[in-house]
Motif scaffolding. Structure first.
Motif, PDB file in Angstrom:
ATOM      1  N   ASP A 105     -48.783  22.400 -13.665  1.00  0.00           N
ATOM      2  CA  ASP A 105     -49.719  23.265 -12.928  1.00  0.00           C
ATOM      3  C   ASP A 105     -49.050  23.111 -11.468  1.00  0.00           C
ATOM      4  OD1 ASP A 105     -49.963  20.534 -11.226  1.00  0.00           O
ATOM      5  OD2 ASP A 105     -51.620  19.944 -12.497  1.00  0.00           O
ATOM      6  N   ASP A 106     -49.795  23.835 -10.351  1.00  0.00           N
ATOM      7  CA  ASP A 106     -49.125  24.111  -9.111  1.00  0.00           C
ATOM      8  C   ASP A 106     -48.577  23.058  -8.593  1.00  0.00           C
ATOM      9  OD1 ASP A 106     -49.651  26.691  -9.492  1.00  0.00           O
ATOM     10  OD2 ASP A 106     -51.557  26.925  -8.369  1.00  0.00           O
ATOM     11  N   GLY A 107     -49.326  21.864  -8.552  1.00  0.00           N
ATOM     12  CA  GLY A 107     -48.820  20.740  -7.816  1.00  0.00           C
ATOM     13  C   GLY A 107     -47.560  20.142  -8.296  1.00  0.00           C
ATOM     14  N   GLU A 108     -47.535  20.149  -9.619  1.00  0.00           N
ATOM     15  CA  GLU A 108     -46.549  19.712 -10.426  1.00  0.00           C
ATOM     16  C   GLU A 108     -45.135  20.832 -10.033  1.00  0.00           C
ATOM     17  OE1 GLU A 108     -48.147  17.535 -14.233  1.00  0.00           O
ATOM     18  OE2 GLU A 108     -48.093  19.828 -14.217  1.00  0.00           O
ATOM     19  N   ARG A 109     -45.396  22.101  -9.919  1.00  0.00           N
ATOM     20  CA  ARG A 109     -44.389  22.926  -9.568  1.00  0.00           C
ATOM     21  C   ARG A 109     -43.981  22.858  -8.470  1.00  0.00           C
ATOM     22  NH1 ARG A 109     -44.265  28.650 -11.812  1.00  0.00           N
ATOM     23  NH2 ARG A 109     -44.996  28.170 -14.016  1.00  0.00           N
ATOM     24  N   ARG A 110     -44.757  22.333  -7.336  1.00  0.00           N
ATOM     25  CA  ARG A 110     -44.075  22.062  -5.866  1.00  0.00           C
ATOM     26  C   ARG A 110     -43.398  20.576  -5.938  1.00  0.00           C
ATOM     27  NH1 ARG A 110     -49.224  24.340  -4.408  1.00  0.00           N
ATOM     28  NH2 ARG A 110     -50.124  22.307  -4.570  1.00  0.00           N
ATOM     29  N   ARG A 111     -43.962  19.673  -6.867  1.00  0.00           N
ATOM     30  CA  ARG A 111     -43.177  18.614  -6.720  1.00  0.00           C
ATOM     31  C   ARG A 111     -41.757  18.511  -7.538  1.00  0.00           C
ATOM     32  NH1 ARG A 111     -47.214  15.650  -8.180  1.00  0.00           N
ATOM     33  NH2 ARG A 111     -46.893  15.371 -10.328  1.00  0.00           N
ATOM     34  N   LEU A 112     -41.782  19.518  -8.483  1.00  0.00           N
ATOM     35  CA  LEU A 112     -40.385  19.951  -9.258  1.00  0.00           C
ATOM     36  C   LEU A 112     -39.425  20.507  -8.419  1.00  0.00           C
ATOM     37  CD1 LEU A 112     -38.930  19.456 -12.171  1.00  0.00           C
ATOM     38  CD2 LEU A 112     -39.607  21.831 -12.371  1.00  0.00           C
ATOM     39  N   GLN A 113     -39.992  21.515  -7.365  1.00  0.00           N
ATOM     40  CA  GLN A 113     -38.948  22.084  -6.694  1.00  0.00           C
ATOM     41  C   GLN A 113     -38.782  21.108  -5.675  1.00  0.00           C
ATOM     42  OE1 GLN A 113     -40.922  25.447  -4.499  1.00  0.00           O
ATOM     43  NE2 GLN A 113     -39.040  25.927  -3.457  1.00  0.00           N
ATOM     44  N   THR A 114     -39.498  20.165  -4.905  1.00  0.00           N
ATOM     45  CA  THR A 114     -38.969  19.153  -3.966  1.00  0.00           C
ATOM     46  C   THR A 114     -37.902  18.350  -4.472  1.00  0.00           C
ATOM     47  OG1 THR A 114     -41.359  19.468  -3.058  1.00  0.00           O
ATOM     48  CG2 THR A 114     -39.600  17.476  -2.376  1.00  0.00           C
ATOM     49  N   LEU A 115     -38.236  17.828  -5.845  1.00  0.00           N
ATOM     50  CA  LEU A 115     -37.325  16.893  -6.551  1.00  0.00           C
ATOM     51  C   LEU A 115     -36.014  17.540  -6.727  1.00  0.00           C
ATOM     52  CD1 LEU A 115     -39.162  14.949  -9.417  1.00  0.00           C
ATOM     53  CD2 LEU A 115     -38.025  14.131  -7.326  1.00  0.00           C
ATOM     54  N   THR A 116     -36.101  18.833  -6.994  1.00  0.00           N
ATOM     55  CA  THR A 116     -34.724  19.548  -7.482  1.00  0.00           C
ATOM     56  C   THR A 116     -34.022  19.894  -6.050  1.00  0.00           C
ATOM     57  OG1 THR A 116     -35.931  20.975  -9.366  1.00  0.00           O
ATOM     58  CG2 THR A 116     -34.049  21.922  -8.289  1.00  0.00           C
ATOM     59  N   GLU A 117     -34.672  19.836  -4.872  1.00  0.00           N
ATOM     60  CA  GLU A 117     -33.905  20.140  -3.706  1.00  0.00           C
ATOM     61  C   GLU A 117     -33.188  18.747  -3.441  1.00  0.00           C
ATOM     62  OE1 GLU A 117     -37.001  23.506  -1.589  1.00  0.00           O
ATOM     63  OE2 GLU A 117     -37.267  21.491  -1.273  1.00  0.00           O
ATOM     64  N   ARG A 118     -34.003  17.669  -3.710  1.00  0.00           N
ATOM     65  CA  ARG A 118     -33.442  16.266  -3.187  1.00  0.00           C
ATOM     66  C   ARG A 118     -32.298  16.009  -4.439  1.00  0.00           C
ATOM     67  NH1 ARG A 118     -37.419  11.771  -3.310  1.00  0.00           N
ATOM     68  NH2 ARG A 118     -35.604  10.747  -3.837  1.00  0.00           N
ATOM     69  N   PHE A 119     -32.519  16.650  -5.569  1.00  0.00           N
ATOM     70  CA  PHE A 119     -31.380  16.360  -6.460  1.00  0.00           C
ATOM     71  C   PHE A 119     -29.980  17.163  -6.223  1.00  0.00           C
ATOM     72  CE2 PHE A 119     -28.734  17.185 -10.431  1.00  0.00           C
ATOM     73  CZ  PHE A 119     -29.022  16.421 -11.209  1.00  0.00           C
ATOM     74  N   LEU A 120     -30.238  18.357  -5.598  1.00  0.00           N
ATOM     75  CA  LEU A 120     -29.072  19.176  -5.421  1.00  0.00           C
ATOM     76  C   LEU A 120     -28.292  18.641  -3.955  1.00  0.00           C
ATOM     77  CD1 LEU A 120     -30.290  22.581  -6.087  1.00  0.00           C
ATOM     78  CD2 LEU A 120     -28.798  21.690  -7.201  1.00  0.00           C
ATOM     79  N   ALA A 121     -29.158  17.831  -3.241  1.00  0.00           N
ATOM     80  CA  ALA A 121     -28.484  17.224  -2.053  1.00  0.00           C
ATOM     81  C   ALA A 121     -27.877  15.905  -2.251  1.00  0.00           C
ATOM     82  CB  ALA A 121     -29.684  16.850  -0.984  1.00  0.00           C
ATOM     83  N   GLU A 122     -28.147  15.198  -3.471  1.00  0.00           N
ATOM     84  CA  GLU A 122     -27.615  14.066  -3.671  1.00  0.00           C
ATOM     85  C   GLU A 122     -26.458  14.004  -4.906  1.00  0.00           C
ATOM     86  OE1 GLU A 122     -30.912  11.233  -4.745  1.00  0.00           O
ATOM     87  OE2 GLU A 122     -31.833  11.520  -3.014  1.00  0.00           O
ATOM     88  N   HIS A 123     -26.406  15.087  -5.571  1.00  0.00           N
ATOM     89  CA  HIS A 123     -25.409  15.205  -6.792  1.00  0.00           C
ATOM     90  C   HIS A 123     -24.823  16.429  -6.666  1.00  0.00           C
ATOM     91  CE1 HIS A 123     -27.415  11.669  -8.597  1.00  0.00           C
ATOM     92  NE2 HIS A 123     -28.597  12.097  -8.516  1.00  0.00           N
ATOM     93  N   ALA A 124     -23.352  16.199  -6.924  1.00  0.00           N
ATOM     94  CA  ALA A 124     -22.583  17.534  -7.066  1.00  0.00           C
ATOM     95  C   ALA A 124     -22.689  18.221  -8.409  1.00  0.00           C
ATOM     96  CB  ALA A 124     -20.998  16.925  -6.571  1.00  0.00           C
TER      97      ALA A 124
END
Ligand SMILES: [Zn+2]
Length: 279
Positions: free
Chosen positions: A34-53
């Motif tokens: 749902d929309d909330g989960e999509r937004r959370r997935l986007q936030t997590l993805t951004e953090r993942f990209l910041a933390e892992h090469a």
């Protein structure tokens, strides 16, 4: 080091909206969010990209789009958990296609056997990297056949959080109070044993001297495998069963639910996600 990582967490990179939407639309199994989960997935993805090469190997260039798709799929299993489950991962390595891995095994007589085999993906233990073939990962994006290489390898990584991969992931006090570890073991062992029996029967129906380069053999394989609730590779060992069941959970859960309802329920309690939405 920890301070730097925390600073990064406060200011993750902003993903361009079109890149994100294109990635989401390319993976139909994400449509159930749902929309909330999509937004959370986007936030997590951004953090993942910041933390892992995420780096290329074998002359492969990892574009923003590729990094984004890999990170989004890696984050799906931990959507309602924590990225800390990937804390000990030494980055992601991406090959353009299947890569050759040297294997070594000592048999009961003490003789060491060594061989090389092409692999589509590998999760290295003890803080190691996740290694992926982009060609194989990409095949799983467009259609829902119950398989997903990226999810598979990252689930191994989660499983390794309490020692080696054995099909029993770490249960976190914050998230997994509803799971009794003994119940997990009982349910998964019974399902694994049953699945091994089904795969034995499946293999007996394959052509004798099965040849994976033979088109008609492959057609027969696909036709027979269709009757299984998930990829027969799950019969390899309990760690593969957990990883393959998780792939099915996130991409095509109905056959898994029909065959192993208690496994599906435990996976819902583990990932804190509903695999199947009420109609
Ligand atoms: Zn595996």
């Amino acid at each position: 080091m920890e301070l730097i990582r925390r600073l990064f967490r406060r200011t993750p990179p902003q993903l361009p909206g079109t890149l994100w939407n294109d990635a989401m639309n390319s993976m139909p199994f994400l449509a159930r969010l749902d929309d909330g989960e999509r937004r959370r997935l986007q936030t997590l993805t951004e953090r993942f990209l910041a933390e892992h090469a995420i780096s290329g190997a074998g002359d492969f260039t990892v574009t923003d789009d590729i990094a984004l798709r890999i990170a989004a799929q890696a984050c799906l299993p931990v959507l309602n958990l924590t990225l800390d489950l990937y804390r000990d991962m030494a980055g992601v390595i991406v090959y353009p296609s299947a890569f050759i891995v040297r294997h070594s095994e000592t048999d009961e007589a003490g003789v060491v056997h060594e061989w090389e085999a092409p692999m589509a993906g590998e999760a290295l233990d003890a803080g190691g990297a996740v290694v992926l073939s982009w060609e194989d990962a990409l095949e799983d994006h467009a259609w829902d056949d119950g398989g997903n290489l990226v999810i598979h390898e990252f689930v191994h990584k989660i499983d390794m959080g309490n020692g080696g991969a054995n099909g029993c992931p770490p249960f976190l006090a914050e998230f997994h109070q509803r799971i009794a570890p003994a119940h997990w073991t009982t349910v998964f062992s019974a399902a694994y044993d049953d699945f091994c029996r089904r795969v034995d029967a499946f293999e007996r129906r394959l052509p004798a001297n099965f040849d994976e380069d033979n088109e008609s053999h492959l057609d027969r394989y696909a036709q027979l495998a269709e009757a299984l609730p998930m990829d027969p590779y799950g019969a390899e060992n309990p760690a593969e069963f957990f990883a393959v069941a998780s792939e099915a959970f996130f991409t095509r859960p109905a056959p898994l639910a029909a065959a192993y309802g208690q496994v599906l329920e435990l996976l819902e309690h583990y990932y804190l996600q509903k695999a199947i939405r009420p109609a």
